[in-house]
Write an enzyme that holds these catalytic residues in place. Structure first.
Site, short mmCIF file in Angstrom:
data_model
loop_
_atom_site.label_atom_id
_atom_site.label_comp_id
_atom_site.label_asym_id
_atom_site.label_seq_id
_atom_site.Cartn_x
_atom_site.Cartn_y
_atom_site.Cartn_z
CE LYS A 145 -4.02 -2.23 0.96
NZ LYS A 145 -3.60 -3.64 0.96
C1 LIG Z 1 -4.12 -4.73 0.42
C2 LIG Z 1 -3.29 -5.94 0.35
C3 LIG Z 1 -3.55 -6.94 -0.59
C4 LIG Z 1 -4.71 -6.87 -1.55
O1 LIG Z 1 -4.62 -5.82 -2.49
P1 LIG Z 1 -5.94 -5.29 -3.23
O2 LIG Z 1 -5.48 -4.13 -4.03
O3 LIG Z 1 -6.89 -4.90 -2.15
O4 LIG Z 1 -6.45 -6.41 -4.04
C5 LIG Z 1 -2.70 -8.02 -0.63
N1 LIG Z 1 -1.68 -8.15 0.22
C6 LIG Z 1 -1.41 -7.23 1.16
C7 LIG Z 1 -0.29 -7.44 2.10
C8 LIG Z 1 -2.19 -6.08 1.24
O5 LIG Z 1 -1.92 -5.16 2.17
#
Ligand SMILES: *Cc1c(COP(=O)(O)O)cnc(C)c1O
Length: 482
Positions: A108
């Site tokens: 993120k």
């Molecule tokens: C948010 C997240 C995901 C999923 O990503 P999306 O964009 O919501 O599909 C996968 N792995 C981790 C560690 C995340 O923080």
């Protein structure tokens, strides 16, 4: 260039407005058609990460000039612990795209390090003087990355809602120790979908005034999605540079998926001209997307499992709505499907639509035991330690590998964010102190604990609010907007 709502193509916004508002007034998501915004892969591959980011953002968000974007990009990615930002590491037959080198050790960060700049930039472009209140529902990683990104950014404030028992201890500690005059953190009694539904409800209820307006740091904000397109190009460029492929060869990507934002960014890259072969959507035991991409039926009426990959514990995958629009090019169809999801809890797309989706997207799921098996095996065989989300993707990638087509596995979190699950997968006993577990994992593997996770234990807890899911609106009205 205009964005429009996925539920009504006449509901438009400029790119800056789309970033600032986060979500369209009709509840739809802002979207443009990336197929109309091509980028030349050959030209892209000449650039470094910052140059690629600039090219992608100028294309997707043309309100921002290169002169505006350059310092934003430099500031955002200066906080990463490697100059590569998103290094591509060869592990066995796969190329692991490490997206966790930012300030909170989860993917993120790639988008949320930049989003605050995009939002303040949008306010300048629109001459908007109101305070922007960022609301976010988090399954663990978004919250901290957003809190970190928006901390003390002028004329913004941020509220992070997380499910009380739905995040790891480390994730919780990262959030409740967040400093900053403009940040609030509240635990919600409920699961992630309750928190996300609560945030959507607040958006519907609270209208902007001259003094304050709401925006979102969740991946429904197009400003979250655009920066994620960059690393698909970057990984491809690394494969060309290392001689693994020639420019023009296709590459498959497997993406550990929750809200469908990360994988949708891959679809954007593909539509913008990157030779992406297949995009494999990997889910944990919450396999609503596997069922959907197999049968065309999306049904949220199912048990919700808490897994060792909590950032993918989700029943309603918001960004899928954007894909439905891009494939159907029909806002009234999307509007109807979303209404059906709301009222009856499920929808079914047409056979034609399913065919279009399956032409690009593969899918698969892997439960906690499967992910643990991968963590142990990959460690023993390759001395590479991966987190449970990455392990889910790895397991699913193994079922989708094609002869002669390189597979990039997106790695979305540092294994140190989930030490309990990782230790367990390595066959080690652990107590229940996650901080001691980080040390234990370090002793066992010799891999450094990321500096942003070290010392977390000693930091003072600054946020203790725990609220009911029905109290989220009041919380925002009384606490943040007062
Ligand atoms: C948010 C997240 C995901 C999923 O990503 P999306 O964009 O919501 O599909 C996968 N792995 C981790 C560690 C995340 O923080």
């Amino acid at each position: 260039m205009q964005y429009n709502s996925t539920r009504n193509h006449k509901q438009t916004a400029s790119p800056a407005e789309a970033v600032l508002r986060g979500i369209a007034p009709d509840g739809g998501l802002y979207l443009c058609d990336p197929a109309t915004l091509p980028l030349d892969p050959a030209e892209m591959l000449q650039k470094d990460f910052a140059g690629m980011a600039e090219a992608v953002l100028v294309r997707l968000l043309p309100d921002y000039t290169p002169e505006m974007l350059r310092p934003m990009i430099a500031a955002a990615y200066g906080k990463f612990d490697t100059a590569d930002i998103t290094p591509l590491v060869m592990v066995g037959d796969y190329h692991v795209l490490e997206l966790f080198h930012g300030p909170t050790c989860a993917f993120k960060d790639v988008a949320l390090s930049l989003l605050p700049y995009l939002i303040t930039g949008a306010k300048q472009l629109l001459n908007d003087k109101a305070k922007t209140v960022i609301l976010t529902a988090t399954s663990g990683d978004t919250g901290k990355a957003a809190l970190e990104g928006f901390c003390d950014v002028t004329s913004t404030s941020i509220v992070a809602f997380y499910p009380k028992d739905g995040v790891s201890k480390i994730q919780e500690r990262q959030m409740v120790t967040q400093r900053g005059k403009n940040v609030s953190v509240a635990a919600v009694r409920g699961n992630f979908d309750d928190a996300q539904t609560g945030v959507k409800h607040i958006f519907a209820e609270v209208k902007p005034t001259e003094k304050a307006e709401l925006s979102s740091a969740n991946s429904i904000n197009i400003g979250r999605l655009a920066p994620q397109v960059v690393y698909y190009f970057r990984a491809y460029g690394d494969l060309v540079k290392s001689g693994r492929i020639h420019l023009g060869d296709v590459v498959d990507y497997t993406v550990p998926t929750g809200n469908f934002g990360d994988i949708l960014a891959g679809y954007f890259a593909r539509q913008m001209g990157l030779p992406v072969g297949r995009l494999i959507c990997a889910s944990n035991a919450n396999d609503v997307l596997t069922e959907f991409l197999t049968t065309g039926r999306y049904d949220k009426r199912r048990p919700f499992y808490k897994t060792t990959s909590p950032s993918m514990d989700i029943l309603v995958s918001s960004n899928l709505e954007r894909l439905l629009y891009l494939v159907s090019q029909d806002a009234s169809c999307v509007e109807r499907l979303m209404r059906e999801l709301n009222t009856q809890g499920w929808y079914q797309v047409s056979g034609w639509m399913l065919e279009q989706l399956r032409a690009v997207f593969g899918c698969g799921c892997c439960d906690d035991a499967g992910a643990a098996e991968v963590i142990g095996r990959v460690w023993r065989k390759h001395r590479y330690l991966c987190d449970p989300h990455t392990a889910v993707a790895w397991a699913v990638a193994e079922k989708h590998t094609r002869e002669g087509v390189p597979m990039v596995v997106l790695s979305t979190a540092s294994p140190y964010k989930f030490p309990a699950a990782v230790l367990h997968a390595l066959g080690e006993a652990s107590g229940d102190d996650e901080f001691a577990m980080m040390e234990q994992l370090h002793a066992l593997t010799g891999m450094d604990i990321p500096k942003n996770l070290r010392g977390l234990e000693g930091r003072p807890v600054l946020h203790t609010d725990v609220i009911d899911k029905d109290a989220m609106l009041d919380y925002v009205l009384s606490d943040v907007l007062k």
